[in-house]
Motif scaffolding. Structure first.
Motif, PDB file in Angstrom:
ATOM      1  N   GLU A  44       4.558   2.429  -7.257  1.00 54.11           N
ATOM      2  CA  GLU A  44       4.994   1.052  -7.676  1.00 54.11           C
ATOM      3  C   GLU A  44       3.666   0.261  -7.969  1.00 54.11           C
ATOM      4  OE1 GLU A  44       9.395   0.518  -5.316  1.00 54.11           O
ATOM      5  OE2 GLU A  44       7.683  -0.947  -5.005  1.00 54.11           O
ATOM      6  N   HIS A  45       3.324  -0.210  -9.101  1.00 55.15           N
ATOM      7  CA  HIS A  45       2.098  -0.779  -9.220  1.00 55.15           C
ATOM      8  C   HIS A  45       2.439  -2.399  -9.197  1.00 55.15           C
ATOM      9  CE1 HIS A  45      -1.579  -1.737 -10.938  1.00 55.15           C
ATOM     10  NE2 HIS A  45      -1.204  -2.447 -11.934  1.00 55.15           N
ATOM     11  N   LEU A  46       1.722  -3.100  -8.563  1.00 56.13           N
ATOM     12  CA  LEU A  46       2.050  -4.358  -8.088  1.00 56.13           C
ATOM     13  C   LEU A  46       1.259  -5.379  -9.109  1.00 56.13           C
ATOM     14  CD1 LEU A  46       3.431  -6.217  -6.011  1.00 56.13           C
ATOM     15  CD2 LEU A  46       1.321  -6.462  -4.723  1.00 56.13           C
ATOM     16  N   GLY A  47       0.364  -4.998  -9.590  1.00 55.19           N
ATOM     17  CA  GLY A  47      -0.461  -5.717 -10.337  1.00 55.19           C
ATOM     18  C   GLY A  47      -1.539  -6.863  -9.874  1.00 55.19           C
ATOM     19  N   ARG A  48      -2.260  -7.442 -10.584  1.00 59.79           N
ATOM     20  CA  ARG A  48      -3.160  -8.530 -10.182  1.00 59.79           C
ATOM     21  C   ARG A  48      -2.525  -9.726  -9.551  1.00 59.79           C
ATOM     22  NH1 ARG A  48      -8.370  -8.603 -14.337  1.00 59.79           N
ATOM     23  NH2 ARG A  48      -9.213  -6.595 -13.638  1.00 59.79           N
ATOM     24  N   ALA A  50       9.820  -2.541  -3.332  1.00 61.75           N
ATOM     25  CA  ALA A  50       9.702  -2.540  -1.764  1.00 61.75           C
ATOM     26  C   ALA A  50       8.819  -3.903  -1.452  1.00 61.75           C
ATOM     27  CB  ALA A  50       8.955  -1.283  -1.224  1.00 61.75           C
ATOM     28  N   THR A  51       7.713  -4.168  -2.098  1.00 61.03           N
ATOM     29  CA  THR A  51       6.857  -5.160  -2.109  1.00 61.03           C
ATOM     30  C   THR A  51       7.575  -6.333  -2.284  1.00 61.03           C
ATOM     31  OG1 THR A  51       5.025  -3.925  -2.633  1.00 61.03           O
ATOM     32  CG2 THR A  51       4.430  -5.971  -2.348  1.00 61.03           C
ATOM     33  N   THR A  52       8.274  -6.385  -3.320  1.00 62.87           N
ATOM     34  CA  THR A  52       9.034  -7.700  -3.573  1.00 62.87           C
ATOM     35  C   THR A  52      10.089  -8.118  -2.567  1.00 62.87           C
ATOM     36  OG1 THR A  52       8.814  -7.379  -5.841  1.00 62.87           O
ATOM     37  CG2 THR A  52      10.660  -8.946  -5.485  1.00 62.87           C
ATOM     38  N   ALA A  53      10.828  -6.922  -2.229  1.00 64.09           N
ATOM     39  CA  ALA A  53      11.702  -7.243  -1.120  1.00 64.09           C
ATOM     40  C   ALA A  53      11.115  -7.773   0.288  1.00 64.09           C
ATOM     41  CB  ALA A  53      12.574  -5.861  -0.831  1.00 64.09           C
ATOM     42  N   SER A  54       9.850  -7.264   0.693  1.00 62.95           N
ATOM     43  CA  SER A  54       9.039  -7.572   1.755  1.00 62.95           C
ATOM     44  C   SER A  54       8.782  -9.134   1.579  1.00 62.95           C
ATOM     45  CB  SER A  54       7.738  -6.735   2.100  1.00 62.95           C
ATOM     46  OG  SER A  54       6.862  -6.819   0.897  1.00 62.95           O
ATOM     47  N   VAL A  55       8.273  -9.655   0.637  1.00 59.60           N
ATOM     48  CA  VAL A  55       7.950 -10.839   0.504  1.00 59.60           C
ATOM     49  C   VAL A  55       9.066 -11.996   0.356  1.00 59.60           C
ATOM     50  CG1 VAL A  55       6.794 -12.619  -1.145  1.00 59.60           C
ATOM     51  CG2 VAL A  55       5.629 -10.466  -0.854  1.00 59.60           C
ATOM     52  N   VAL A  56      10.279 -11.473  -0.227  1.00 60.73           N
ATOM     53  CA  VAL A  56      11.700 -12.058  -0.098  1.00 60.73           C
ATOM     54  C   VAL A  56      12.132 -12.179   1.238  1.00 60.73           C
ATOM     55  CG1 VAL A  56      13.905 -12.391  -0.821  1.00 60.73           C
ATOM     56  CG2 VAL A  56      12.157 -11.899  -2.535  1.00 60.73           C
ATOM     57  N   ALA A  57      11.783 -11.254   2.101  1.00 64.51           N
ATOM     58  CA  ALA A  57      12.137 -11.155   3.381  1.00 64.51           C
ATOM     59  C   ALA A  57      11.371 -12.140   4.323  1.00 64.51           C
ATOM     60  CB  ALA A  57      11.984  -9.775   4.137  1.00 64.51           C
ATOM     61  N   ALA A  59       4.962  -3.868  12.660  1.00 61.40           N
ATOM     62  CA  ALA A  59       5.009  -4.034  11.286  1.00 61.40           C
ATOM     63  C   ALA A  59       5.107  -2.707  10.688  1.00 61.40           C
ATOM     64  CB  ALA A  59       3.785  -4.799  10.844  1.00 61.40           C
ATOM     65  N   ALA A  60       4.179  -1.796  11.293  1.00 57.36           N
ATOM     66  CA  ALA A  60       4.403  -0.279  10.616  1.00 57.36           C
ATOM     67  C   ALA A  60       5.854   0.373  10.762  1.00 57.36           C
ATOM     68  CB  ALA A  60       3.466   0.440  11.465  1.00 57.36           C
ATOM     69  N   GLY A  61       6.588  -0.048  11.616  1.00 54.90           N
ATOM     70  CA  GLY A  61       7.882   0.677  11.658  1.00 54.90           C
ATOM     71  C   GLY A  61       9.018  -0.174  10.646  1.00 54.90           C
ATOM     72  N   TYR A  62       8.715  -1.464  10.327  1.00 50.56           N
ATOM     73  CA  TYR A  62       9.274  -2.144   9.301  1.00 50.56           C
ATOM     74  C   TYR A  62       8.876  -1.662   8.074  1.00 50.56           C
ATOM     75  CZ  TYR A  62      10.523  -6.161   6.212  1.00 50.56           C
ATOM     76  OH  TYR A  62      10.880  -6.950   5.202  1.00 50.56           O
ATOM     77  N   ALA A  63       7.779  -1.484   7.929  1.00 54.04           N
ATOM     78  CA  ALA A  63       7.269  -1.014   6.702  1.00 54.04           C
ATOM     79  C   ALA A  63       7.781   0.405   6.103  1.00 54.04           C
ATOM     80  CB  ALA A  63       5.704  -0.863   6.368  1.00 54.04           C
ATOM     81  N   ALA A  64       7.937   1.331   7.301  1.00 50.14           N
ATOM     82  CA  ALA A  64       8.503   2.619   6.874  1.00 50.14           C
ATOM     83  C   ALA A  64       9.962   2.425   6.731  1.00 50.14           C
ATOM     84  CB  ALA A  64       8.027   3.370   8.477  1.00 50.14           C
ATOM     85  N   VAL A  65      10.621   1.876   7.494  1.00 48.91           N
ATOM     86  CA  VAL A  65      12.016   1.615   7.116  1.00 48.91           C
ATOM     87  C   VAL A  65      12.351   1.055   5.761  1.00 48.91           C
ATOM     88  CG1 VAL A  65      14.121   0.225   7.741  1.00 48.91           C
ATOM     89  CG2 VAL A  65      12.774   1.188   9.514  1.00 48.91           C
ATOM     90  N   THR A  66      11.472  -0.015   5.317  1.00 50.42           N
ATOM     91  CA  THR A  66      11.692  -0.387   3.997  1.00 50.42           C
ATOM     92  C   THR A  66      11.418   0.701   3.037  1.00 50.42           C
ATOM     93  OG1 THR A  66      11.003  -2.591   4.803  1.00 50.42           O
ATOM     94  CG2 THR A  66      10.976  -2.013   2.539  1.00 50.42           C
ATOM     95  N   LEU A  67      10.281   1.069   3.034  1.00 46.95           N
ATOM     96  CA  LEU A  67      10.033   2.149   2.189  1.00 46.95           C
ATOM     97  C   LEU A  67      11.030   3.509   2.028  1.00 46.95           C
ATOM     98  CD1 LEU A  67       6.082   2.205   2.698  1.00 46.95           C
ATOM     99  CD2 LEU A  67       7.241   1.292   0.715  1.00 46.95           C
ATOM    100  N   LEU A  82       0.865  -1.125   0.056  1.00 41.18           N
ATOM    101  CA  LEU A  82       0.121  -0.130   0.022  1.00 41.18           C
ATOM    102  C   LEU A  82       0.876   1.392   0.011  1.00 41.18           C
ATOM    103  CD1 LEU A  82      -2.881  -1.048   2.527  1.00 41.18           C
ATOM    104  CD2 LEU A  82      -2.739  -0.922   0.210  1.00 41.18           C
ATOM    105  N   GLY A  83       1.853   1.300   0.839  1.00 40.75           N
ATOM    106  CA  GLY A  83       2.805   2.374   0.962  1.00 40.75           C
ATOM    107  C   GLY A  83       3.700   2.632  -0.211  1.00 40.75           C
ATOM    108  N   ALA A  84       4.120   1.579  -1.057  1.00 40.93           N
ATOM    109  CA  ALA A  84       4.596   1.808  -2.190  1.00 40.93           C
ATOM    110  C   ALA A  84       3.747   2.161  -3.350  1.00 40.93           C
ATOM    111  CB  ALA A  84       5.352   0.365  -2.512  1.00 40.93           C
ATOM    112  N   ARG A  85       2.604   1.713  -3.355  1.00 40.11           N
ATOM    113  CA  ARG A  85       1.582   2.340  -4.342  1.00 40.11           C
ATOM    114  C   ARG A  85       1.146   3.744  -4.218  1.00 40.11           C
ATOM    115  NH1 ARG A  85       0.023   3.128  -8.697  1.00 40.11           N
ATOM    116  NH2 ARG A  85      -1.892   2.594  -9.552  1.00 40.11           N
TER     117      ARG A  85
END
Length: 322
Positions: free
Chosen positions: A120-124, A241-248, A162-170, A112-115
């Motif tokens: 960054e468009h994730l797609g279906r 960012a989203t790809t990195a979070s899933v790989v993580a 989770a919010a802190g992790y998302a903020a650092v990643t973004l 959501l933050g990346a969008r």
């Protein structure tokens, strides 16, 4: 120097697996050193800071810009918050539910933050893979159904983590600063922020097995902290960012594997299925990332060959009615 998408995905996966190993080592330290979660986090940040500072003159290469002070403050505070909140949430709510809430909501918040902020468009297909990864994570940690004394409070603190992790990643995805200095500054700010709380909790480990404790803390500061974060931030400069979070999400997979192999914790069939789904999700999203990078590279090559777009103009003019 530009590196391939596969290498940067490997950097992120290595960081995630080492974080899983770090969580395992932290659990050992809690049991045998009399150090609490805040103190362990402080020592790992202090160790990572010392190592990166010592190696900076040798390893840092000129080129990427140095991060600004306000970015370092946000980065360091975010790292301190999400790491400490995660351990506190486990104490309140239990390992299973906190792992699902923290790591499962991370990719969703980051998507959501990346969008919204990074366009960054994730797609279906990407959205479906993220959803599958959350399902796999839930099944993977289903072998730890026990809850802590305050599950609702644990869930609330897990969402803060989770919010802190998302903020650092973004933040690190958007900044495109030097990953080495970003990690170095983050550890410095994080260690300073954690110091008073760690001192209140107790900074000095017990004398029993002190050599082993020091060795484990040194490893924790070197591999799952200094090396892992430097590689993770470097990967974020290229990987979405989203790809990195899933790989993580390889982090809980590594932790469960260590628990089964070293501590002989039972691995249920559903956990095995969840691990397989999680691995498949990581592989699928990595393949999408490579495809996106190839398409973008082809478009850039076409623009270099035909910078003014004259070929496309001629092609379009051929389709116009006479």
């Amino acid at each position: 120097m530009r590196t391939s998408i596969g290498l940067n995905l490997t950097f992120i996966a290595f960081a995630a697996v080492s974080w899983g190993v770090g969580g395992f080592i932290a659990a050992v330290l809690y049991r045998h050193s009399d150090l609490g979660p805040i103190a362990v986090t402080f020592w790992r940040y202090a160790g990572g800071l010392a190592l990166l500072a010592a190696l900076r003159p040798v390893l840092r290469t000129p080129g990427p810009r140095r991060p600004k002070l306000r970015w370092l403050l946000l980065n360091g505070l975010g790292m301190a918050v999400y790491q400490t909140a995660y351990y506190v949430a486990i104490a309140l709510g239990g390992v299973g539910i906190v792992t699902v809430v923290t790591l499962g909501s991370g990719p969703v918040l980051i998507a959501l933050g990346a969008r919204l902020f990074l366009h960054e468009h994730l797609g279906r297909a990407g959205a479906a893979i993220v959803a599958a990864s959350v399902v796999g994570l839930t099944l993977l940690v289903a072998q730890n159904p026990q809850t802590g004394p305050h599950p609702l409070a644990g869930i609330a603190v897990a969402l803060v983590s989770a919010a802190g992790y998302a903020a650092v990643t973004l933040l690190n995805r958007a900044a495109s600063d030097d990953p080495y200095d970003s990690a170095l500054g983050g550890f410095a700010i994080g260690a300073v922020a954690l110091l008073p709380f760690a001192a209140f909790e107790g900074l000095i480990p017990s004398s029993d097995g002190l050599g082993e404790t020091v060795g484990l803390l040194a490893f924790l500061g070197a591999v799952p902290t200094a090396l892992a974060y430097a590689l993770f931030f470097r990967g974020l400069a290229v990987v979405r960012a989203t790809t990195a979070s899933v790989v993580a999400l390889s982090e809980p997979l590594a932790a469960v594997a260590l628990g089964a192999l070293v501590l002989h914790e039972p691995l249920t069939p559903w956990s095995a299925v969840g691990g397989a789904i999680l691995l498949a999700s990581v592989a699928a999203l990595a393949a999408l990332e490579r495809k996106r990078t190839r398409v973008r590279g082809d478009e850039q090559t076409e623009e270099q060959i035909d910078p003014e777009g004259l070929g496309r103009v001629r092609q379009n003019s051929d389709s116009l009615p006479a």
